[in-house]
Every structure is written in structure tokens, then in C-alpha cells.
Design a protein around this motif. Sequence first.
Motif, PDB file in Angstrom:
ATOM      1  N   GLU A   1       0.815  -1.223   0.000  1.00 31.98           N
ATOM      2  CA  GLU A   1       0.000   0.000   0.000  1.00 31.98           C
ATOM      3  C   GLU A   1       0.848   1.272   0.000  1.00 31.98           C
ATOM      4  O   GLU A   1       0.315   2.366  -0.180  1.00 31.98           O
ATOM      5  CB  GLU A   1      -0.931   0.005   1.215  1.00 31.98           C
ATOM      6  CG  GLU A   1      -2.070  -1.008   1.097  1.00 31.98           C
ATOM      7  CD  GLU A   1      -2.963  -1.021   2.330  1.00 31.98           C
ATOM      8  OE1 GLU A   1      -4.181  -1.213   2.178  1.00 31.98           O
ATOM      9  OE2 GLU A   1      -2.434  -0.851   3.444  1.00 31.98           O
ATOM     10  N   THR A   2       2.162   1.143   0.196  1.00 31.14           N
ATOM     11  CA  THR A   2       3.018   2.328   0.216  1.00 31.14           C
ATOM     12  C   THR A   2       3.229   2.847  -1.201  1.00 31.14           C
ATOM     13  O   THR A   2       3.208   2.079  -2.168  1.00 31.14           O
ATOM     14  CB  THR A   2       4.384   2.013   0.847  1.00 31.14           C
ATOM     15  OG1 THR A   2       5.072   1.050   0.026  1.00 31.14           O
ATOM     16  CG2 THR A   2       4.216   1.465   2.259  1.00 31.14           C
ATOM     17  N   ASP A   3       3.469   4.147  -1.311  1.00 34.24           N
ATOM     18  CA  ASP A   3       3.686   4.757  -2.631  1.00 34.24           C
ATOM     19  C   ASP A   3       4.907   4.163  -3.318  1.00 34.24           C
ATOM     20  O   ASP A   3       4.905   3.941  -4.536  1.00 34.24           O
ATOM     21  CB  ASP A   3       3.868   6.274  -2.490  1.00 34.24           C
ATOM     22  CG  ASP A   3       2.591   6.977  -2.052  1.00 34.24           C
ATOM     23  OD1 ASP A   3       1.504   6.385  -2.237  1.00 34.24           O
ATOM     24  OD2 ASP A   3       2.679   8.101  -1.523  1.00 34.24           O
ATOM     25  N   GLU A   4       5.949   3.894  -2.531  1.00 33.59           N
ATOM     26  CA  GLU A   4       7.176   3.339  -3.104  1.00 33.59           C
ATOM     27  C   GLU A   4       6.928   1.960  -3.702  1.00 33.59           C
ATOM     28  O   GLU A   4       7.417   1.635  -4.796  1.00 33.59           O
ATOM     29  CB  GLU A   4       8.257   3.255  -2.025  1.00 33.59           C
ATOM     30  CG  GLU A   4       9.623   2.864  -2.559  1.00 33.59           C
ATOM     31  CD  GLU A   4      10.682   2.791  -1.465  1.00 33.59           C
ATOM     32  OE1 GLU A   4      11.834   2.447  -1.790  1.00 33.59           O
ATOM     33  OE2 GLU A   4      10.349   3.057  -0.288  1.00 33.59           O
ATOM     34  N   ALA A   5       6.135   1.139  -2.983  1.00 32.88           N
ATOM     35  CA  ALA A   5       5.836  -0.205  -3.482  1.00 32.88           C
ATOM     36  C   ALA A   5       4.940  -0.157  -4.708  1.00 32.88           C
ATOM     37  O   ALA A   5       5.122  -0.930  -5.654  1.00 32.88           O
ATOM     38  CB  ALA A   5       5.181  -1.034  -2.382  1.00 32.88           C
ATOM     39  N   ILE A   6       3.973   0.748  -4.705  1.00 34.18           N
ATOM     40  CA  ILE A   6       3.072   0.872  -5.857  1.00 34.18           C
ATOM     41  C   ILE A   6       3.859   1.240  -7.107  1.00 34.18           C
ATOM     42  O   ILE A   6       3.592   0.739  -8.207  1.00 34.18           O
ATOM     43  CB  ILE A   6       1.974   1.913  -5.569  1.00 34.18           C
ATOM     44  CG1 ILE A   6       1.014   1.379  -4.495  1.00 34.18           C
ATOM     45  CG2 ILE A   6       1.196   2.262  -6.846  1.00 34.18           C
ATOM     46  CD1 ILE A   6       0.044   2.408  -3.962  1.00 34.18           C
ATOM     47  N   ALA A   7       4.879   2.096  -6.947  1.00 36.89           N
ATOM     48  CA  ALA A   7       5.696   2.504  -8.094  1.00 36.89           C
ATOM     49  C   ALA A   7       6.458   1.317  -8.678  1.00 36.89           C
ATOM     50  O   ALA A   7       6.689   1.255  -9.887  1.00 36.89           O
ATOM     51  CB  ALA A   7       6.671   3.596  -7.667  1.00 36.89           C
TER      52      ALA A   7
END
Length: 489
Positions: A263-269
Amino acid sequence: MRTLDIVRALSPDEVKDLETSLSTHKRQGLLRLFRQLVLSSKDDSEPDNTLLFKKVFEEDYTKNKDYLLRNELRLLNEILYKYLAERTAIMHLAKNNSLYSYWLARAYFERGIKTLFRSDIDEMIKAAASHQESFETIGLSESPALYSMKSLWMIDNQPKLQENIAQQLDALHQWEHEEKKRFLYRLREIEAREAYLQNILRTIVPDQYTTGDWRTPGQTVVDLSDISGTDIFAQYTVLKKHTYQTSGHTRIQVLRDTLALTETDEAIAVLTHRARFATRNQLATELIIQGHYEEGDFHLEKCIVEGAPYKWPNFFSTVHNYMVNQINLRQYEKGIRIYHDFKTMIESNRLKNQGRLFLAYFYLYLRKDDEALKLLPKETELSVPLQIISRFVYTISFLMRHEYALAVTELKNMRRSVKAIKTGDYTRQLGIIDLYLRYAGAALKTKDQQKEIMAALRAEVQADYTHWRQIAGVDVQLLWLLEQLLPAS
């Protein structure tokens, strides 16, 4: 100019090929622009914007129209990029058998040509694994990629039998060995290039110049901690591994940790939204298995809602589990609505008969047993465990109508049929049949006997209710009996 650099790299045949392609393009200005750049490529200087604009748009250039020329160059660049990439790929396919085999195998895999994949993959791997060349790092490592594809194909297509799983584990070990071998080649190439540059440096910097022998052994231990501790994909894959190395509440916690990461922005990227979707789906399934029906329902519904903006096709398993879980929640009308909301998807799936079976249970538990019986698919269209669940619709219908003798006869016939099955363990299903037989048989006894049997049956179920309730989450036929014995539970 970027476009001019590309044009200068084209052969005369490639220029002709591109002119032919651009002559059919709806924007004829692109062809005129390309031809002018071909002419300009013979000079050292870049063409003037005034000249290019005149050639492309056949009108005089003004500064405020500069954006039109930039857009035309951008569109031509996209065509040239695609052409270069495709030509280079085709060239390597023609001269590199390993690369050719990889893409052919991938075509078999993605198009579902199972017979050809099964017959050809081992020879393709053998050829790719034996391929060696200097400057190994210039090429791709097709052999590990082929092993990976073979492993996934086996997992997706082979029945989950002990001998098949043993073969799949062996294929994984072969893949691991090939990855190590190819990594070693690349590592040695890095070391050789480093030694080459250091050797040149010794001749440039006098105080670093050394005579004699300064050989070092090849590296055999590689420290990955600086990557594994900080890299998102590495963290995700470790959690993915731990999911399959745990069970019960520990697995649920691992999946919650995985969901938090995705759910983190870094993981989504890095992982995209699909990793979160898949993790949430897996978490929901595990929660339902462990009896957390409300929380599982929340995550399944969220999967469906979150997938909509991205136009993801909902997994059949997501919708199916969401629908069937309504039996656990006793929300039978909602289950029927879910079926009809996703009817097109369910009916077009090879497992559509599962959907129809559980739709029948919604009607059965709403005491609409006639409608339930009409919905039942043929037994031959269901797996053996589902055939047993299907037959219970008749038993429960008889019990709802107080036709206890018919119910006992049906249960005894079912027990004989299950005992006659030669493959698989159906101890759990036989235990459920036994509970039903005792319940149905009690109604055929005297009142005192009936009271005694029912008291013993309730006490037995109550003593191990968590166990029986967890079984009912999968074998939904048991839920009806549990409600008759312990209606307040």
C-alpha cells in the motif's frame, strides 16, 4: 538533433523500408519530414527549422508555430524508436538460437499451446543452458528464463500430486543452478573488466604500477544485505515466500504485513496496484479459512471495488469466494445478488458449475428447496468433493420437509458412494455424513430415544464447535445442521 542521429544510423535499405511504411501513414507530413532529414543526414550541420517547417507543412515558418514542428518530430521519433527496436530484436533472433527458443517458448506459453510447450521445452533449455560466449553480459540469459517459464507452466498445468510436485521442485533446483552459473559468468566478466581498467591505471599512475603477479581469486561469496534490506521488490518476495512457510494466524499476520508494504507509494511505483490486489485477495481467503468471515468479506469486497477504476478483470476466485462467504455470514439474498451481478463472468468460466451449486445453497437456506434443486448441475460436471456437497441438497430438502426416512436412505447411499471412492481422503465428509445420519435417524426413534440422541449430538458438537464451524466454512452443507443443533451459535 536526436532524430537526425537515428536517421544517420539507418542503412539505405532501411531508409527505403521506412519510406514505404510512412507513405501509408495518415500524417503525410511525417514522410516529407523524414525525406528531408535523410537529405540533411549527409551534411555535418543540422537542418534549419524554417526549412523543415516548409517541407512538412508546405507553408512559411513562424516562431509561434514551432510547437507544431516539435510535435511532428516527436511522432517521427516514436516510429523510428519502434523500428530500431524491432529490427534489432529480429536481427538477434536470427543469429541467436537461445533467444529464438526463448521467444518461441514464450509464444507457446502465452497462447496456451500446451502440447508443443510440453514436447519442446526441455530441448530448448538444454540448448540454451549449453550456450556460452565471450562477453556473456552483452546477451540475455535465456536459459534461466526458460527454466522459470517451465516451472510456472508445470505449476499451472500439472495436477497437485506428490510425484508432480517432486518434479516441480526438481525443475526449481535446476533453475536455481542455472541462475547461479549465469550469475557467476557475469560476475567473472565484471571482475575481468575491473582488472583490465586497473591494469591501465597502473600504467597511467606510476606509484600504482606493480610488476609481478597480483592475481586475486574469483569472488564466491556475494553479500546481498545492502539490497535485501532496502529494496522493495526484495522485501516483497521474502514476505511472499514467508506466506507459504507459515499457516493459521501467523500466515494472516505475514499477509497483513505484505498488504501494508504493497500500500506504500514506493511499493506501488515498483509492484503496481496489482500486488496489493493479489495480496488482499490472498489475505481474504486465509481469513475465511480461519473463520474470520466478516473481515474476509471486507477485503474481498475491497478487491472488487479497488479493481474497478483500473478495469481489472476480477479473478473468478475473488468473486466466487465473495459469493460463497455470504453463506458463512447468513446473507443469502446478498449472495444471490452477487451471483447475478457477475453472472456473465461466472457463466463464461470453466468453473461455472461451482457457482450454480452455491447459488442453489442460497435458495436452499432461504427454504426455497424446489428452486435449489432445479439449479443443481449434473454431478459429472463437478469435482468429487463438490458432488458430495451437491448431494446434500437432497438430504437437507428431505429434512426441511420432515421426510426423515428418505433423508436416512439418501445419507446411507451417499456414505456407500463416498467409501467406494478409490483416490483421496474423504474422512471429513464421512464425519459430516455420520452427524447427519444421527440427526435424521433420531427423528425415527421414540421421543425418549430421540431426546437422548439429540442431547449427545449437541454436546459432542458443542465440545468441538470451533473445529466443526471451520469445516463448515468449506463444506457448507454442515452449516445447516450446526444451526439446527446450536441455533444461537
